[in-house]
Design an enzyme around this catalytic site. Structure first.
Site, mmCIF file in Angstrom:
data_model
loop_
_atom_site.group_PDB
_atom_site.id
_atom_site.type_symbol
_atom_site.label_atom_id
_atom_site.label_comp_id
_atom_site.label_asym_id
_atom_site.label_seq_id
_atom_site.Cartn_x
_atom_site.Cartn_y
_atom_site.Cartn_z
ATOM 1 N N HIS A 236 41.974 47.423 39.300
ATOM 2 C CA HIS A 236 40.794 46.793 38.704
ATOM 3 C C HIS A 236 41.132 46.445 37.259
ATOM 4 C CE1 HIS A 236 36.720 46.272 37.222
ATOM 5 N NE2 HIS A 236 36.234 46.411 38.439
ATOM 6 N N ARG A 256 31.100 41.652 33.056
ATOM 7 C CA ARG A 256 31.501 40.234 33.017
ATOM 8 C C ARG A 256 30.488 39.362 33.749
ATOM 9 N NH1 ARG A 256 36.650 40.767 35.780
ATOM 10 N NH2 ARG A 256 36.172 42.974 35.994
#
Ligand SMILES: Cc1cc2nc3c(=O)[nH]c(=O)nc-3n(C[C@H](O)[C@H](O)[C@H](O)COP(=O)(O)OP(=O)(O)OC[C@H]3O[C@@H](n4cnc5c(N)ncnc54)[C@H](O)[C@@H]3O)c2cc1C
Length: 604
Positions: A236, A256
């Site tokens: 990740h 995000r």
């Protein structure tokens, strides 16, 4: 001879995360007796840590969404080596599974008109993740747990299964020990569902909890089942990098999705510099368009920070390697910049991302509403796992099923965020349903007492060796360090061959580790037994990664940096040969039906 307690169930589910609970609920609904075993307390499974949400094409926020778009996104994200039938079932059934969860009491965040709210996430074309702030896993586990208890499932908490038992080629039971007192437990069952999660603890930097030692993968492998796609480990892009004690802890992609941007130490949004051809038409080409997308403008395309995880991770590694990283070896993730666009930005961030706000405040003394976070890649998820039939979730061993992160197929080379929680619900349900059917179709097999004695003897060996030799933690740390360095984000043949040699010598060391004390409350003993699983899955990842001589999704080879069409047509399979060796082979991916091909073409 050591003693054990014996329990009888029609279906035994090993693992009480989302997949295990959903399987247990479904099997129980079919009217069979169900036992559920887990290493930690009920409610503490890894699923509870899930943050961002559950991917399902409910089309509540954007009515252009539907199962076809979700299917095409999942296949594109997995770079077309996914099991297309699983991806199809997943995309079609996820909305019903989410609505069912709501009917059982899950309280999702809402749209203004009262429907389940959905958020943006990497690789998903439209806002698709049903969520509860950034604590979705907690709500999911709470709901499934209540439902499971209501259904009358027998729960065996704090119990580790170390061996599956077989009779006439089928599974007949499982053997384990309770972690508190160290007493042995024997479970007789007509069908078994593995739902044990992932393998992240084979690596040094990981977002995964202590439970992720690859137990289900190894139990299945030792019982003769096949593993598939083990080279595909997901790193990740955003784990915490500072302070060192919290390195690897996840920073959800939701940051995000809500408008957070990645910058290097020159203040540049470097993700705009490298947009893969496959995603160019779907990606914003300027900052303003990216921002509008995160705020729900349907005419805008998603910002490059929401490209797939494999790609974002590699871009971050490049920035760090080329000297443009942050002071503690990461890059900057900034959501505080929203103050330039929203009048109430600080309150908005705290409302949307409450756990992230507290995580950084408490662990790093950073106020994310005012300053950027430092982040870097962390081992997060394994796309590989037990090879199962797409519809029933049964492995190649009759009566042995697998679901959730320990099973494989749906994600191909790379998982899209949010597709795990929906995978747990869709395939947990299917595994429970088909395991119950299997159990109903047969009588219980007798247990082979030699297999039980052998497992008991094996489990007690570390005590027989005592404290004279090396302790288990030294071997565990050496393994984690080696996997991180030699079979990490960027892989090369030479390094992986060195890893294989290292694994052989670590296996020898593991066979000599000893522990002191007695069986009660003895974490050293547990760590000694876990080593077999960690070493087995590490070998499976390494051998599969050597075999795939190309780069695809989570698997990046420095010596073969491009995709190879031939490898796009195969999966890598690992199984235990008769002589105990780990055998690696290639299996052709079955041809996709024309109607699914057309769906993919239409979405390009
Ligand atoms: C921080 C974080 C955030 C995430 N956020 C998201 C998200 O927002 N959306 C998303 O889709 N995915 C997310 N993921 C991924 C997702 O949470 C996991 O992939 C998923 O929860 C795995 O569920 P599972 O049911 O397969 O296993 P788990 O929930 O891990 O459960 C495994 C169970 O197996 C038991 N077990 C293991 N070994 C044994 C054994 N030998 N004997 C007995 N029991 C055993 C454990 O005790 C546990 O009960 C996130 C992951 C992390 C780490």
């Amino acid at each position: 001879m050591p003693e054990h307690e014996t329990f009888d169930h029609d279906v035994l589910v090993i693992g009480a995360g989302g997949a295990g609970l959903r399987a247990a609920i479904e099997a129980s609904a079919a009217g069979v007796s169900v036992g559920l075993v887990c290493k930690s307390l009920l409610g503490k499974a890894h699923t509870v840590m899930a943050e961002g949400g559950i991917a399902a094409a409910l089309a509540n926020v954007d009515d252009r969404d539907n199962w076809q778009v979700h299917f095409a996104d999942t296949m594109r994200g997995g770079q077309y080596v996914n099991n297309w039938r699983m991806a199809e079932l997943h995309a079609k059934e996820a909305p019903d599974r989410v609505r069912e969860l709501e009917a059982w009491g899950a309280l999702f965040d809402r749209t203004a008109d009262g429907r389940i709210l959905q958020r943006n996430f990497g690789g998903h074309r439209y806002p698709r993740l049903a969520h509860v702030g950034d604590r979705t896993g907690l709500e999911m586990i709470r709901t499934l747990q209540d439902r499971g208890i209501y259904m009358g499932i027998d729960v065996h908490m704090e119990c580790t299964i170390v061996r599956l038992l077989k009779s006439a080629g089928r599974v007949s039971g499982a053997f384990g020990y309770d972690r508190e007192r160290g007493r042995f437990k024997l479970f007789r069952a007509k069908a078994i569902v593995l739902a044990t999660g992932g393998i992240g603890r084979a690596y040094k930097i990981t977002s995964n909890s202590w439970e992720y030692t690859g137990d289900g993968h190894t139990l299945a492998y030792d019982a003769g089942a096949e593993l598939i796609d083990m080279e595909f480990v997901q790193f990740h892009p955003t784990g915490m990098v500072w302070p060192p004690s919290v390195r690897g802890i996840l920073v959800t992609e939701g940051v995000r999705g809500e408008g957070g941007v990645l910058k290097n130490n020159l203040g540049r949004r470097f993700m705009f510099d490298d947009i893969p051809e496959l995603y160019r038409s779907q990606t914003a080409d300027n900052e303003d368009e990216g921002w509008r997308y995160t705020q729900g403008d349907k005419t805008a395309r998603r910002p490059p920070e929401l490209l797939t995880r494999d790609h974002v991770s590699r871009c971050i590694v490049r920035e760090i390697k080329e000297g443009r990283g942050s002071p503690h070896g990461g890059v900057f993730l900034d959501i505080s910049w929203m103050a330039q666009r929203l009048p109430n930005a600080a309150e908005h961030i705290k409302k949307k991302l409450p756990s992230m706000y507290h995580q950084f405040k408490q662990l790093a003394d950073i106020d994310i509403t005012r300053e950027p976070m430092e982040v870097g890649p962390t081992t997060h998820y394994i796309m590989g796992g037990v090879r199962v039939d797409a519809d029933s979730q049964m492995s190649s061993v009759p009566g042995l099923f697998a679901a959730g992160e320990c099973a494989a197929g749906i994600n191909g080379a790379n998982r899209l965020g949010g597709n795990s929680l929906s995978d747990l619900l869709v395939f947990g349900k299917r595994a429970g349903e088909f395991a119950a059917k299997f159990a109903q179709s047969r009588k219980a097999d007798p247990i082979d007492s030699r297999q039980v004695e052998e497992a008991e003897y094996w489990a007690l060996e570390p005590f027989a060796r005592g404290t004279g030799g090396e302790g288990p933690y030294q071997v565990q740390y050496a393994l984690q360090e080696m996997m991180q360095d030699l079979v990490g984000i960027v892989r090369n043949e030479n390094e992986m061959q060195r890893a294989l040699e290292g694994l052989a010598s670590l296996r020898e060391r593991a066979q000599k580790v000893g522990v002191g004390g007695n069986r009660e409350y003895n974490p050293g003993w547990h760590a000694a037994l876990d080593l077999h699983n960690l070493l087995t899955v590490s070998a499976a990842v390494t051998r599969s990664a050597i075999e795939r001589r190309e780069s695809r999704g989570g698997h990046f080879r420095g010596d073969y940096p491009d995709k190879d069409v031939a490898f796009g047509k195969i999966n890598i399979i690992v199984r235990k040969a008769q002589d105990g060796r780990m055998e690696v082979s290639r299996a052709p991916i079955p041809e996709m039906p024309e109607e699914l091909e057309q769906v993919i073409d239409k979405m390009k």
